[in-house]
Design a protein around this motif. Structure first.
Motif, mmCIF file in Angstrom:
data_model
loop_
_atom_site.group_PDB
_atom_site.id
_atom_site.type_symbol
_atom_site.label_atom_id
_atom_site.label_comp_id
_atom_site.label_asym_id
_atom_site.label_seq_id
_atom_site.Cartn_x
_atom_site.Cartn_y
_atom_site.Cartn_z
ATOM 1 N N PRO A 201 0.801 -1.232 0.000
ATOM 2 C CA PRO A 201 0.000 0.000 0.000
ATOM 3 C C PRO A 201 0.829 1.275 0.000
ATOM 4 C CG PRO A 201 -0.109 -1.102 2.136
ATOM 5 C CD PRO A 201 0.546 -2.053 1.207
ATOM 6 N N ASN A 202 2.086 1.189 0.402
ATOM 7 C CA ASN A 202 2.955 2.366 0.398
ATOM 8 C C ASN A 202 3.812 2.461 -0.862
ATOM 9 O OD1 ASN A 202 2.192 3.617 2.808
ATOM 10 N ND2 ASN A 202 3.493 2.269 4.021
ATOM 11 N N THR A 203 3.526 1.611 -1.836
ATOM 12 C CA THR A 203 4.258 1.607 -3.095
ATOM 13 C C THR A 203 3.292 1.851 -4.245
ATOM 14 O OG1 THR A 203 5.903 0.041 -2.236
ATOM 15 C CG2 THR A 203 5.746 0.244 -4.627
ATOM 16 N N MET A 204 3.672 2.740 -5.155
ATOM 17 C CA MET A 204 2.869 3.018 -6.342
ATOM 18 C C MET A 204 3.720 2.819 -7.582
ATOM 19 S SD MET A 204 0.959 6.571 -7.454
ATOM 20 C CE MET A 204 0.230 6.779 -9.077
ATOM 21 N N LEU A 205 3.224 2.020 -8.513
ATOM 22 C CA LEU A 205 3.877 1.856 -9.801
ATOM 23 C C LEU A 205 3.399 2.926 -10.767
ATOM 24 C CD1 LEU A 205 4.878 -0.814 -8.633
ATOM 25 C CD2 LEU A 205 4.221 -1.935 -10.759
ATOM 26 N N VAL A 206 4.349 3.586 -11.399
ATOM 27 C CA VAL A 206 4.062 4.619 -12.387
ATOM 28 C C VAL A 206 4.697 4.182 -13.701
ATOM 29 C CG1 VAL A 206 4.324 7.063 -12.987
ATOM 30 C CG2 VAL A 206 4.151 6.374 -10.575
ATOM 31 N N PHE A 207 3.977 4.332 -14.809
ATOM 32 C CA PHE A 207 4.522 3.974 -16.112
ATOM 33 C C PHE A 207 4.847 5.241 -16.904
ATOM 34 C CE2 PHE A 207 2.683 -0.017 -14.903
ATOM 35 C CZ PHE A 207 3.490 -0.969 -15.515
ATOM 36 N N TYR A 208 6.050 5.272 -17.426
ATOM 37 C CA TYR A 208 6.519 6.405 -18.227
ATOM 38 C C TYR A 208 5.533 6.735 -19.342
ATOM 39 C CZ TYR A 208 9.815 9.040 -21.200
ATOM 40 O OH TYR A 208 10.435 9.996 -21.965
ATOM 41 N N GLU A 209 5.026 5.707 -19.986
ATOM 42 C CA GLU A 209 4.119 5.909 -21.118
ATOM 43 C C GLU A 209 2.812 6.576 -20.684
ATOM 44 O OE1 GLU A 209 7.222 3.071 -21.955
ATOM 45 O OE2 GLU A 209 5.682 3.047 -20.385
ATOM 46 N N ASP A 210 2.387 6.320 -19.440
ATOM 47 C CA ASP A 210 1.197 7.004 -18.918
ATOM 48 C C ASP A 210 1.475 8.489 -18.700
ATOM 49 O OD1 ASP A 210 -0.343 4.699 -18.929
ATOM 50 O OD2 ASP A 210 0.127 4.197 -16.842
ATOM 51 N N LEU A 211 2.681 8.805 -18.231
ATOM 52 C CA LEU A 211 3.055 10.207 -18.067
ATOM 53 C C LEU A 211 3.040 10.926 -19.408
ATOM 54 C CD1 LEU A 211 6.064 9.884 -15.573
ATOM 55 C CD2 LEU A 211 3.738 10.599 -15.020
ATOM 56 N N LYS A 212 3.506 10.234 -20.444
ATOM 57 C CA LYS A 212 3.506 10.834 -21.777
ATOM 58 C C LYS A 212 2.094 10.974 -22.334
ATOM 59 C CE LYS A 212 6.218 11.810 -24.361
ATOM 60 N NZ LYS A 212 6.862 13.101 -24.692
ATOM 61 N N ARG A 213 1.254 10.022 -22.062
ATOM 62 C CA ARG A 213 -0.087 10.008 -22.643
ATOM 63 C C ARG A 213 -0.991 11.052 -22.023
ATOM 64 N NH1 ARG A 213 -3.662 4.661 -22.025
ATOM 65 N NH2 ARG A 213 -3.396 5.331 -19.866
ATOM 66 N N ASN A 214 -0.937 11.180 -20.685
ATOM 67 C CA ASN A 214 -1.827 12.142 -20.021
ATOM 68 C C ASN A 214 -1.190 12.578 -18.708
ATOM 69 O OD1 ASN A 214 -3.919 13.579 -18.770
ATOM 70 N ND2 ASN A 214 -5.501 12.303 -19.697
ATOM 71 N N LEU A 215 -0.278 13.537 -18.809
ATOM 72 C CA LEU A 215 0.471 13.984 -17.635
ATOM 73 C C LEU A 215 -0.448 14.573 -16.571
ATOM 74 C CD1 LEU A 215 3.180 14.388 -16.251
ATOM 75 C CD2 LEU A 215 3.447 16.524 -17.554
ATOM 76 N N ARG A 216 -1.427 15.322 -17.011
ATOM 77 C CA ARG A 216 -2.337 15.969 -16.052
ATOM 78 C C ARG A 216 -3.070 14.929 -15.203
ATOM 79 N NH1 ARG A 216 -4.696 17.417 -12.662
ATOM 80 N NH2 ARG A 216 -6.108 19.176 -12.324
ATOM 81 N N MET A 217 -3.526 13.844 -15.820
ATOM 82 C CA MET A 217 -4.213 12.783 -15.077
ATOM 83 C C MET A 217 -3.255 12.099 -14.091
ATOM 84 S SD MET A 217 -6.077 9.331 -16.524
ATOM 85 C CE MET A 217 -7.240 10.283 -17.521
ATOM 86 N N GLU A 218 -2.020 11.904 -14.512
ATOM 87 C CA GLU A 218 -1.047 11.252 -13.633
ATOM 88 C C GLU A 218 -0.695 12.131 -12.444
ATOM 89 O OE1 GLU A 218 -0.052 7.950 -14.005
ATOM 90 O OE2 GLU A 218 -1.720 8.138 -15.425
ATOM 91 N N VAL A 219 -0.716 13.443 -12.628
ATOM 92 C CA VAL A 219 -0.501 14.351 -11.494
ATOM 93 C C VAL A 219 -1.588 14.135 -10.446
ATOM 94 C CG1 VAL A 219 -0.545 16.771 -10.755
ATOM 95 C CG2 VAL A 219 0.801 16.104 -12.751
ATOM 96 N N ASP A 220 -2.826 13.982 -10.879
ATOM 97 C CA ASP A 220 -3.926 13.708 -9.944
ATOM 98 C C ASP A 220 -3.677 12.404 -9.180
ATOM 99 O OD1 ASP A 220 -5.238 16.011 -10.664
ATOM 100 O OD2 ASP A 220 -6.730 15.013 -11.937
ATOM 101 N N LYS A 221 -3.241 11.375 -9.879
ATOM 102 C CA LYS A 221 -2.996 10.078 -9.240
ATOM 103 C C LYS A 221 -1.860 10.170 -8.222
ATOM 104 C CE LYS A 221 -4.513 7.262 -13.197
ATOM 105 N NZ LYS A 221 -4.063 6.293 -14.237
#
Length: 309
Positions: A201-221
């Motif tokens: 629960p204290n670990t979050m996986l982030v995908f580079y391609e998601d940052l490229k696809r929709n950075l604004r949404m990833e900021v919310d996450k």
């Protein structure tokens, strides 16, 4: 008799390479350059972790600087004034890095930071600070598809004296990458280890391609995971500030002042594209790389994306 799969893997891992890293050494059978010496790796294990720490865990060239800047701004309430005055490598130190010329000794910088600390590491799970298991700190794990990682790492090897200014061919480097004969070792072993932490629960996986696809949404996450409910205008400004094109022009994030990187060969922030691997892989190399990935990681079903189309 070896089956075809094992035979192809053996062809890779039995190669020998002429390139040597400055100060290269093995630590727990992982290859490191001299800027991550054994005494520092020993000290990392005993690093004093705080509950409000945030660790950025990435394999080299997976988009580390990008996630560092995003996370630092989120955790510091969009403090753009400081972000424009101090390089990201001092605001978010590289834990296992020691360069006395650059005056960047990650353990010392991290120990002196005021909370919340944003700390970067390329270490596998097994070599991270022991106290991470016992603290309420957060870890962001950044994954990027391995073909783009490999290409980006190749260009970084060529440009950086820290890696000995690699002058070998692309094909040689590709085999070095598959073999784990690069600084910080095997991408495959690194990825297996951190993928195993995805349910924490204290670990979050982030995908580079998601940052490229929709950075604004990833900021919310990221805000939600980090417990930082920032106002919408601040989130929007963070996303704007952290667009790759803006970071490439920003002296506090582009590392143009770092003596060891020859930006005329390749800048630290090079293209930031998804699918750039297509410009250098041959069809045969792509097929061999795919097969190796399937053999090593296919059973894990990690949702890597090699294009955004």
């Amino acid at each position: 008799m070896e089956n075809s799969s094992e035979s192809e893997k053996t062809e890779v891992i039995r190669r020998t390479y002429s390139h040597k890293l400055p100060g290269e050494h093995l630590y727990d059978d992982i290859l490191f350059f001299g800027y991550t010496p054994a005494d520092v790796l020993d000290a990392v294990k005993d690093f004093e972790v705080r509950d409000d720490d945030v660790f950025i865990a990435t394999y080299p060239k997976a988009g580390t600087t990008w996630l560092q800047e995003l996370t630092w701004l989120i955790m510091h309430d969009g403090n753009f004034e400081e972000a424009y005055q101090k390089p990201v490598y001092f605001r978010s130190p590289f834990l296992e890095f020691k360069d006395e010329v650059l005056n960047e000794i990650g353990l010392d910088i991290a120990a002196q930071l005021q909370p919340p600390r944003i700390i970067k590491s390329h270490l596998p799970v097994t070599l991270m600070p022991n106290q991470i298991q016992n603290r309420n700190c957060k870890t962001l794990v950044l994954f990027r598809n391995p073909k783009d990682v490999c290409v980006s790492y190749y260009h970084f090897y060529r440009a950086s004296s820290s890696f000995g200014n690699f002058r070998g061919s692309w094909e040689e480097f590709m085999y070095m990458f598959l073999d784990g004969y690069v600084d910080h070792g095997s991408w495959f072993e690194y990825t297996k280890g951190w993928w195993g932490r995805r349910e924490d629960p204290n670990t979050m996986l982030v995908f580079y391609e998601d940052l490229k696809r929709n950075l604004r949404m990833e900021v919310d996450k990221l805000c939600a995971f980090l417990g930082k409910p920032l106002p919408v205008p601040v989130r929007e400004e963070i996303a704007r500030h952290c667009r790759f094109e803006n970071m490439k022009q920003n002296p506090m994030t582009n590392h143009m002042d770092v003596y060891s990187i020859d930006s005329n060969i390749s800048p630290l922030l090079r293209k930031g594209e998804v699918g750039d691997w297509k410009t250098i892989f041959t069809v045969a190399q792509s097929e061999q790389f795919d097969k190796f990935c399937t053999d090593e990681l296919g059973h894990l079903d990690i949702p890597f994306r090699y294009t955004l189309h």
